[in-house]
Design a protein around this motif. Structure first.
Motif, mmCIF file in Angstrom:
data_model
loop_
_atom_site.group_PDB
_atom_site.id
_atom_site.type_symbol
_atom_site.label_atom_id
_atom_site.label_comp_id
_atom_site.label_asym_id
_atom_site.label_seq_id
_atom_site.Cartn_x
_atom_site.Cartn_y
_atom_site.Cartn_z
ATOM 1 N N ARG A 156 0.804 -1.186 0.088
ATOM 2 C CA ARG A 156 0.011 -0.061 0.019
ATOM 3 C C ARG A 156 0.877 1.030 -0.072
ATOM 4 O O ARG A 156 1.847 1.374 0.773
ATOM 5 N N VAL A 157 0.591 2.194 -1.076
ATOM 6 C CA VAL A 157 1.526 3.375 -1.025
ATOM 7 C C VAL A 157 0.897 4.719 -1.419
ATOM 8 O O VAL A 157 -0.322 4.763 -1.848
ATOM 9 N N ALA A 158 1.486 5.737 -0.836
ATOM 10 C CA ALA A 158 1.158 6.832 -1.413
ATOM 11 C C ALA A 158 1.949 7.421 -2.281
ATOM 12 O O ALA A 158 3.176 7.144 -2.368
ATOM 13 N N LEU A 159 1.329 8.252 -3.324
ATOM 14 C CA LEU A 159 2.244 8.688 -4.649
ATOM 15 C C LEU A 159 2.615 10.113 -4.391
ATOM 16 O O LEU A 159 1.778 11.080 -4.440
ATOM 17 N N GLU A 160 3.804 10.302 -4.520
ATOM 18 C CA GLU A 160 3.825 11.870 -4.905
ATOM 19 C C GLU A 160 3.894 12.025 -6.376
ATOM 20 O O GLU A 160 4.460 11.303 -7.089
ATOM 21 N N PRO A 161 2.996 13.185 -6.347
ATOM 22 C CA PRO A 161 2.481 13.245 -7.827
ATOM 23 C C PRO A 161 3.367 13.933 -9.131
ATOM 24 O O PRO A 161 2.879 13.990 -10.146
ATOM 25 N N GLY A 162 4.377 14.497 -8.728
ATOM 26 C CA GLY A 162 5.241 15.322 -9.472
ATOM 27 C C GLY A 162 6.437 14.619 -10.104
ATOM 28 O O GLY A 162 7.177 13.945 -9.057
ATOM 29 N N ILE A 163 6.794 14.466 -11.258
ATOM 30 C CA ILE A 163 8.066 13.814 -11.786
ATOM 31 C C ILE A 163 8.898 15.106 -12.566
ATOM 32 O O ILE A 163 8.609 15.314 -13.262
ATOM 33 N N SER A 164 10.026 15.233 -11.830
ATOM 34 C CA SER A 164 10.749 16.232 -12.305
ATOM 35 C C SER A 164 11.862 15.682 -13.183
ATOM 36 O O SER A 164 11.947 14.619 -13.282
ATOM 37 N N CYS A 165 12.691 16.645 -13.597
ATOM 38 C CA CYS A 165 13.446 16.181 -14.695
ATOM 39 C C CYS A 165 14.804 15.778 -13.925
ATOM 40 O O CYS A 165 15.729 14.766 -14.453
ATOM 41 N N THR A 166 15.198 15.945 -12.733
ATOM 42 C CA THR A 166 16.420 15.710 -11.855
ATOM 43 C C THR A 166 17.785 16.438 -12.365
ATOM 44 O O THR A 166 18.554 16.316 -11.537
#
Length: 276
Positions: free
Chosen positions: A63-73
């Protein structure tokens, strides 16, 4: 398709953010404009159904919570730790990126956080808005000697209340137009609640009402609404040398009394989404 560093998550709980409502009703939120059909939603939690070949710390059934933003890093902002401001950010439900109001999503495993057994999926979905309040408290340097006032007792305002208390704020006052929301704020630990109107002509009167209700000076005000009236009130109420932290993005442009605020050296801090 699940990549080697991705997981497939069946979404089981999702919150509806104010930004989702703005996108749905007005086809925009701040400078983010809906130009084609898209899926909304970004406050989410679910159960992993598939893991990529290189993922070692998550498993099917977690069971997981998702961090919704994908950055370029890779950009200067990401490398400086401010990845929430990445110019290439792909954020669930923020145009043109589809959101998580869906049965399943594929997401980087590094942005999925396993929930403890005593945290429900619904609570897991609230990790994202809670992190907004945490980010705001960090930016405003909330501590045991900081008196706080919060404009707006909606979900973000209430979560900012909880975050500020966890950061040690000894006195927290919350202001809203809705008596029901203020009652909930009181139940969650607000020391004082103040009901105001939506009439912008009442600012002067309500500034005096707030100041008379709060015996000590206010060090930091969090505006969790983000309109002319709330920001103007915040700039007038906070003590000289204090801070106003803008969280809400309800209004794209505002006309504010900045010259009087400058004469009292009020620091205006802005936050965008969350990080870490």
């Amino acid at each position: 398709m699940v990549g080697p560093h991705d997981v497939k998550v069946r979404i089981k709980a999702l919150g509806i953010c104010g930004s989702d409502v703005h996108h749905f009703k007005h086809m925009r939120c701040a400078n983010f404009i809906v130009k084609k059909p898209m899926v909304i939603g970004h406050e989410c939690a679910g159960i992993i159904e598939e893991v990529g070949s290189e993922v070692e710390y998550l498993a099917v059934g977690d069971r997981v919570a998702l961090e919704p933003g994908i950055s370029c890093t890779q950009c200067d902002l990401c490398k400086d730790g401010r990845y929430n401001l990445c110019r290439q950010m792909k954020f669930f439900g923020s145009p043109p990126t589809n959101g998580s109001l869906a049965n399943k999503v594929v997401h980087p495993a590094s942005l999925c956080y396993k929930l403890p057994d005593n945290v429900s999926l619904e609570e897991g979905a609230m990790c994202e808005p809670l992190s907004v309040g945490v980010h705001a408290c960090r930016r405003a340097n909330i501590g045991p000697e900081t008196s706080v006032l919060i404009m707006g007792a909606g979900p973000i305002g209430l979560l900012t209340l909880l975050a500020a208390r966890a950061f040690g704020a000894p006195r927290i006052v919350i202001v809203d137009v809705d008596a029901c929301r203020l009652s909930m704020a009181k139940d969650l630990g607000a020391d004082e609640t103040i009901q105001v109107s939506t009439d912008i002509q009442e600012i002067s009167k309500e500034v005096m009402k707030i100041q008379s209700a709060v015996p000590s000076s206010i060090d930091v005000i969090f505006d969790c609404v983000g309109v002319n009236k709330t920001m103007s009130t915040a700039l007038s109420v906070t003590r000289s040398g204090g801070k106003v932290c803008l969280i809400g993005l309800a209004q794209t442009e505002m006309t504010l009394p900045l010259t009087p605020a400058a004469a009292r050296e009020i620091d205006v801090i802005c936050i965008f989404r969350n990080k870490n």
